[in-house]
Design a protein around this motif. Sequence first.
Motif, PDB file in Angstrom:
ATOM      1  N   ARG A 199       0.803  -1.238  -0.138  1.00 57.12           N
ATOM      2  CA  ARG A 199      -0.115  -0.092   0.092  1.00 57.12           C
ATOM      3  C   ARG A 199       0.822   1.301  -0.027  1.00 57.12           C
ATOM      4  O   ARG A 199       0.272   2.261  -0.007  1.00 57.12           O
ATOM      5  CB  ARG A 199      -1.052   0.059   1.293  1.00 57.12           C
ATOM      6  N   GLY A 200       2.222   1.148  -0.034  1.00 57.91           N
ATOM      7  CA  GLY A 200       3.141   2.182  -0.290  1.00 57.91           C
ATOM      8  C   GLY A 200       3.391   2.802   1.222  1.00 57.91           C
ATOM      9  O   GLY A 200       4.374   3.993   1.175  1.00 57.91           O
ATOM     10  N   GLY A 201       2.804   2.091   2.209  1.00 59.95           N
ATOM     11  CA  GLY A 201       3.372   2.741   3.683  1.00 59.95           C
ATOM     12  C   GLY A 201       2.729   4.128   4.021  1.00 59.95           C
ATOM     13  O   GLY A 201       3.089   4.755   4.647  1.00 59.95           O
ATOM     14  N   ASP A 202       1.725   4.581   3.081  1.00 57.96           N
ATOM     15  CA  ASP A 202       1.019   5.858   3.240  1.00 57.96           C
ATOM     16  C   ASP A 202      -0.263   5.749   3.552  1.00 57.96           C
ATOM     17  O   ASP A 202      -1.019   4.996   2.809  1.00 57.96           O
ATOM     18  CB  ASP A 202       1.467   6.469   1.618  1.00 57.96           C
ATOM     19  N   PRO A 203      -0.743   6.266   4.813  1.00 58.17           N
ATOM     20  CA  PRO A 203      -2.065   6.039   5.149  1.00 58.17           C
ATOM     21  C   PRO A 203      -3.051   6.616   3.970  1.00 58.17           C
ATOM     22  O   PRO A 203      -4.269   6.254   3.790  1.00 58.17           O
ATOM     23  CB  PRO A 203      -2.354   7.110   6.495  1.00 58.17           C
ATOM     24  N   THR A 204      -2.572   7.768   3.150  1.00 57.56           N
ATOM     25  CA  THR A 204      -3.424   8.181   2.232  1.00 57.56           C
ATOM     26  C   THR A 204      -3.797   7.172   1.075  1.00 57.56           C
ATOM     27  O   THR A 204      -4.638   7.197   0.419  1.00 57.56           O
ATOM     28  CB  THR A 204      -3.186   9.500   1.379  1.00 57.56           C
ATOM     29  N   ALA A 205      -3.059   6.264   1.120  1.00 55.11           N
ATOM     30  CA  ALA A 205      -2.961   5.033   0.009  1.00 55.11           C
ATOM     31  C   ALA A 205      -4.140   4.096   0.500  1.00 55.11           C
ATOM     32  O   ALA A 205      -4.591   3.238  -0.423  1.00 55.11           O
ATOM     33  CB  ALA A 205      -1.823   4.365  -0.107  1.00 55.11           C
ATOM     34  N   LEU A 206      -4.481   4.140   1.551  1.00 51.96           N
ATOM     35  CA  LEU A 206      -5.448   3.323   2.165  1.00 51.96           C
ATOM     36  C   LEU A 206      -7.056   4.079   2.137  1.00 51.96           C
ATOM     37  O   LEU A 206      -7.845   3.742   3.117  1.00 51.96           O
ATOM     38  CB  LEU A 206      -5.266   3.012   3.569  1.00 51.96           C
ATOM     39  N   ASP A 207      -7.227   5.050   1.391  1.00 49.30           N
ATOM     40  CA  ASP A 207      -8.602   5.864   1.485  1.00 49.30           C
ATOM     41  C   ASP A 207      -9.221   5.956   0.061  1.00 49.30           C
ATOM     42  O   ASP A 207      -9.149   7.100  -0.507  1.00 49.30           O
ATOM     43  CB  ASP A 207      -8.142   7.087   2.198  1.00 49.30           C
ATOM     44  N   PRO A 208      -9.903   4.987  -0.269  1.00 50.90           N
ATOM     45  CA  PRO A 208     -10.237   3.662   0.295  1.00 50.90           C
ATOM     46  C   PRO A 208      -9.174   2.759  -0.578  1.00 50.90           C
ATOM     47  O   PRO A 208      -8.485   3.152  -1.721  1.00 50.90           O
ATOM     48  CB  PRO A 208     -11.598   3.327  -0.088  1.00 50.90           C
ATOM     49  N   VAL A 209      -8.737   1.660   0.137  1.00 54.60           N
ATOM     50  CA  VAL A 209      -8.060   0.637  -0.946  1.00 54.60           C
ATOM     51  C   VAL A 209      -9.144   0.029  -2.023  1.00 54.60           C
ATOM     52  O   VAL A 209     -10.368   0.223  -1.770  1.00 54.60           O
ATOM     53  CB  VAL A 209      -7.618  -0.685  -0.022  1.00 54.60           C
ATOM     54  N   ASP A 210      -8.604  -0.602  -3.094  1.00 51.66           N
ATOM     55  CA  ASP A 210      -9.117  -1.126  -3.913  1.00 51.66           C
ATOM     56  C   ASP A 210      -9.396  -2.720  -3.811  1.00 51.66           C
ATOM     57  O   ASP A 210      -8.409  -3.345  -3.885  1.00 51.66           O
ATOM     58  CB  ASP A 210      -8.391  -0.940  -5.328  1.00 51.66           C
ATOM     59  N   PRO A 211     -10.823  -2.898  -3.685  1.00 51.35           N
ATOM     60  CA  PRO A 211     -10.767  -4.573  -3.237  1.00 51.35           C
ATOM     61  C   PRO A 211     -10.541  -5.422  -4.299  1.00 51.35           C
ATOM     62  O   PRO A 211     -10.580  -6.386  -4.296  1.00 51.35           O
ATOM     63  CB  PRO A 211     -12.607  -4.477  -3.002  1.00 51.35           C
ATOM     64  N   HIS A 212     -10.197  -4.825  -5.458  1.00 52.28           N
ATOM     65  CA  HIS A 212      -9.865  -5.782  -6.720  1.00 52.28           C
ATOM     66  C   HIS A 212      -8.215  -5.518  -6.953  1.00 52.28           C
ATOM     67  O   HIS A 212      -7.882  -6.158  -7.793  1.00 52.28           O
ATOM     68  CB  HIS A 212     -10.553  -5.350  -7.892  1.00 52.28           C
ATOM     69  N   SER A 213      -7.546  -4.998  -5.979  1.00 54.73           N
ATOM     70  CA  SER A 213      -6.191  -5.116  -6.164  1.00 54.73           C
ATOM     71  C   SER A 213      -5.459  -6.078  -5.562  1.00 54.73           C
ATOM     72  O   SER A 213      -4.058  -6.310  -5.699  1.00 54.73           O
ATOM     73  CB  SER A 213      -5.784  -3.599  -5.547  1.00 54.73           C
TER      74      SER A 213
END
Length: 215
Positions: A199-213
Motif C-alpha cells: 500500500r506504499g506505507g502511506d495512510p492516504t493510500a488506504l483511503d479507500p483501498v481497491d478491493p480488486h487489487s
Amino acid sequence: MRVDPDSRSVQGLTTFLHFVALNVLYIVACVPVVTAGAATAALYEVALRYADEERGYLITGFLTALRRNLWRGSAIGLLFGVPIVMVGFAATFWLALGSALGTVVGTVAVLFIAYLVAALLYGLVLVARYADPLGRMVRNALLLPLAEPLRTLALLLRPAVTVSLMYVYPPSVVLVATIGLSLGAYVDAFVLHSVFRRRGGDPTALDPVDPHSGE
C-alpha cells in the motif's frame, strides 16, 4: 564468573523475558473486555516496530500505546466485536438445527465471522499505525480483507492454529498464556508489513483501498 550483557545469549534471554512480560501485560489489559481492542492495538504497535529492525521497547512501548490508543482501540473493538458475537450466536443456532438449510446458513455465517475477524484485526492495526479518523479506519478495515485475500488468510490461519492446538492439547494453554500471544503478534507483524509495503506505507493510500487489487 563474568557475564557479558552484550552477548547473544544474554540478549536473547532478555528479549524472551520481555516477550513473556508483554504477554502477561496484554492478558491483564484484556481483562476488562472493553479494553481488549485497545490492548490488541497496543500489542500490534510494539510488534510492528520490533519486527522492523527491532526498534522500540516492548514493555514501555506497550503501556504508552495502550494509553494513547485507549478510546480508538476500544471503539474499533466494540464496533466489530459486537457483530462478531451476534453472528456467532446465529451460526451456532443454524448449525445446531442439523438441516440442510441450517448447514448452508450456518456455513455462510461462519465465513462472515471470519471476514469480520479479519476486519477487526486490520482495524486494530490501523489504530496502531495511523492517526486517522475512526470512520476512515473502519472503512479501510472492511476493504483490506478483500484487497489482500492471501495475506488475510495467513493472518487468520495463525490464531486458528493456536485455538486448535489448545483444543487438541489443553496443556498448550500455558504456552499461550506465557508467550504465545505476544510472539503470535510478532509473527503477524511481518505479514502486516508486507500489506503496508504493497500500500506504499502511506495512510492516504488506504483511503479507500481497491478491493480488486489483491494478488
